[in-house]
Design an enzyme around this catalytic site. Sequence first.
Site, PDB file in Angstrom:
ATOM      1  N   LEU A  86      14.495  -1.202 -13.325  1.00 15.63           N
ATOM      2  CA  LEU A  86      13.584  -1.003 -14.288  1.00 15.63           C
ATOM      3  C   LEU A  86      13.886  -2.014 -15.455  1.00 15.63           C
ATOM      4  CD1 LEU A  86      13.495   2.784 -14.409  1.00 15.63           C
ATOM      5  CD2 LEU A  86      11.833   1.404 -13.622  1.00 15.63           C
ATOM      6  N   ILE A  87      12.870  -2.424 -16.001  1.00 16.83           N
ATOM      7  CA  ILE A  87      13.026  -3.695 -17.022  1.00 16.83           C
ATOM      8  C   ILE A  87      12.262  -3.070 -18.500  1.00 16.83           C
ATOM      9  CG2 ILE A  87      12.926  -6.015 -17.785  1.00 16.83           C
ATOM     10  CD1 ILE A  87      13.355  -6.858 -14.902  1.00 16.83           C
ATOM     11  N   HIS A  90       7.115   3.472 -22.111  1.00 14.00           N
ATOM     12  CA  HIS A  90       6.967   3.829 -20.518  1.00 14.00           C
ATOM     13  C   HIS A  90       8.533   3.762 -19.983  1.00 14.00           C
ATOM     14  CE1 HIS A  90       5.204   4.091 -16.461  1.00 14.00           C
ATOM     15  NE2 HIS A  90       5.853   2.874 -16.069  1.00 14.00           N
ATOM     16  N   ARG A 119      23.451  -8.427 -13.025  1.00  9.30           N
ATOM     17  CA  ARG A 119      24.145  -7.267 -12.435  1.00  9.30           C
ATOM     18  C   ARG A 119      23.838  -7.080 -10.966  1.00  9.30           C
ATOM     19  NH1 ARG A 119      23.409  -6.910 -17.516  1.00  9.30           N
ATOM     20  NH2 ARG A 119      24.955  -5.442 -18.742  1.00  9.30           N
TER      21      ARG A 119
END
Length: 229
Positions: free
Chosen positions: A127-128, A134, A173
């Site tokens: 998720l960015i 959101h 990561r």
Amino acid sequence: MIRNYLTLFLIGIVTYPIASAFGPSVTSSTTQCNRNLNSAVEMGADSEVSFGNLDGENVRIGIIRTRWNDEHVTNLVEGARQALTECNVNPDNVFETEVPGAFELPYAARLLALSGTVDAVICAGVLIKGETMHFEYICDAVSKGIMNIGIQTNVPCIFGVLTCLSEDQVLARSSGDNNHGYDWGKTAVEMALLRAEALGSGKMNSMGFQTPTELETEATEQKKRVGFF
């Protein structure tokens, strides 16, 4: 008029040293704050967890991955599979399936956990942060959902979802020697072994987790495949 100018002049003389005294301090504090923030970001990317020798020869692992941010998630899953291989997990005992996005991970993990065919589940996604809230809503719902599935089903569910503020943080990561997926694979094996010790059917001889005793039942003989069926 002269008195007013004189007053302004005196105020300037007094306030200039004060500003000079506090100015460098504020600038210094801001610089130090930025340094601390950068150090924290780097530490988060480089942090590692130490694992001992893990033998996952008899462990069954489920991997549920998202198609959202597919490239990055694929790298994470590859890291997890590398770790599983190093832990002697049989490739036939690794089941992998996919869902559209991170929000669907908890439901799929629950179905897989309740199937009774895996000893641990790895939920992998990325998720960015975007322009709206959101990101925060999804992160909160997914993290709590995955945690609750593990508690409710007694099947360890590994939170393998990167929640990053930029794609650069994701790359730091999910690639090279700092692929967090590798740690998730190791964690899945360790937690599966912990579960086996804790829920073993052998007679309790002492306090703590016990060595599991395999039950010879018809159901055990029939359950040879891993995954949904």
